[in-house]
Design an enzyme around this catalytic site. Structure first.
Site, PDB file in Angstrom:
ATOM      1  N   TYR A 142      37.528  47.349  40.704  1.00 12.09           N
ATOM      2  CA  TYR A 142      36.655  46.255  39.872  1.00 12.09           C
ATOM      3  C   TYR A 142      37.768  45.595  39.115  1.00 12.09           C
ATOM      4  CZ  TYR A 142      32.143  48.509  40.420  1.00 12.09           C
ATOM      5  OH  TYR A 142      30.853  49.056  40.898  1.00 12.09           O
ATOM      6  N   ASP A 149      25.023  45.918  38.452  1.00 12.70           N
ATOM      7  CA  ASP A 149      24.031  45.483  37.241  1.00 12.70           C
ATOM      8  C   ASP A 149      23.739  44.245  37.480  1.00 12.70           C
ATOM      9  OD1 ASP A 149      23.485  47.852  36.117  1.00 12.70           O
ATOM     10  OD2 ASP A 149      25.004  47.829  34.781  1.00 12.70           O
TER      11      ASP A 149
END
Lengths: 250, 250
Positions: A115, A57
């Protein structure tokens, strides 16, 4: 006439997501995918589509994003690498480029991804860390957060931590192989490795875990949230700038 | 009539130097000192001069800059701290504020200072480290650099590592108490603690040391450069964005 066979190239990328509107190409927006495609177009003269492992994003960073593309160019891997980097803006680089078999697909061939969500926990914000950490100036129990992380490790239906992206997910079951909570001075890092992630899953898991750390969500409540498998029960979605795609394994 | 006594306030600051034209106030420029003075003026209604321990150059960062100022405000230390931070831009914060005796002077009372020069040594630049490290993609001998650092520790005339600032320095003798060379993956850090620094001394010491690491300057040549005590012999001045003022001790 022999038709020149196209080559499949795998690249690894690092970027500072601060000034990108995310990975994916969007009209009139500055995106990572768009920047790489523009550079490749200048370098090879071809119109090339670059497929990323994860569509990060706006504001999300990467140290190990992986992508692939198909090209007719005869440039060597090293020339491709140096050529793209010479054309890319300073906030994105290609760390490596290698020719792979036709069957390699950056997204579908990925076995697991890591992540990291970084939180700055000091009372006062840090100018030197502000672009890559989320400032959350509260006392957090690392032990409770580690217990919570252990609850989430394994194969579960993570629907409670998903966000609606407009299309229903085929399955919301994912396997988290590793969920580490590491604190060094004011920097808290939540490192999650899984076989895949639902949309905004890391940021919602991080938001839920830090509420556990603050004592706002108990271990029983966390188990209940997970079990309910409904996105209205999970914790808040933390802001994008604390998130970084660290690694993709094939 | 009793004249209200002015208070002397000591503050510690962190800043990302990227978008500042350095510490010191300059007409029409965005400086750290100017930003702090503007915030203090808004907070107290007074015109306040802020004196810093080190006048960092444009692009140089700080994790532990110290400054002092004189004020008639009756605001508590904590209210001052929160008030200034609410008014400062995001790339600078005050980490602490405390009332000190009149004799405290941020520059003249300093006993020693620590600077860190950070180098990114990987072949390819790092978007996530580009604002706070100097990219120098060469193989460096850490052992040789550590030997060179040991040569420089102690009291010496560092004139070879000074830069002309327009006025002659009264003395160019300084004492380096600590000079550590630390490498972790691609990040190389040169940490120097001294009782004082000549103008651009850290950046020239760093420039000289990395030339030793590359094999361009031998240990004998380094000793000779130091002994000559003339600024035309020292190594190059590295760019400001790798430099950070870490700590000031009183």
């Amino acid at each position: 006439m022999i038709k020149s066979k196209k080559r499949n190239i795998k690249i690894k990328l690092e970027y500072d997501g601060t000034e990108f509107a995310g990975w994916q190409v969007q009209p009139e927006m500055r995106t990572v995918q768009g920047s790489v495609e523009t550079s490749l177009n200048k370098l090879t003269g071809e119109k090339i589509r670059v497929i990323g492992a994860g569509r990060t994003d706006a504001g999300v960073h990467a140290k190990g994003q992986v992508a692939h593309f198909s090209t007719s160019t005869r440039l060597t891997e090293n020339t491709l690498l140096r050529g793209i980097n010479a054309l890319l803006p300073k906030d994105v680089v290609v760390l490596s480029a290698e020719e792979v078999t036709d069957t390699f697909h950056a997204r579908f061939s990925a076995v697991k991804k890591t992540y990291c969500y970084s939180v700055w926990t000091a009372k006062i914000s840090s100018p030197l860390h502000r672009r890559i950490t989320f400032h959350y100036p509260h006392v957090l129990s690392i032990t409770e957060m580690q217990k919570a992380a252990a609850v989430l490790v394994g194969s579960h239906d993570f629907a409670s931590f998903a966000s609606n992206r407009g299309k229903p997910e085929a399955s919301t079951v994912r396997e988290i192989m590793r969920f580490d909570i590491i604190k060094a001075d004011s920097l808290l890092r939540l490192i999650i490795e899984a076989d895949g992630f639902l949309y905004k899953m890391v940021r919602r898991l991080a938001g839920t875990i830090i509420e556990v750390g603050r004592g706002k969500i108990s271990m029983e409540e966390l188990k209940d949230i997970l079990m309910k498998a409904n996105r209205k029960y999970g914790g808040p979605n933390l802001p994008p700038h604390g998130l970084c795609l660290e690694k993709v394994v094939y």
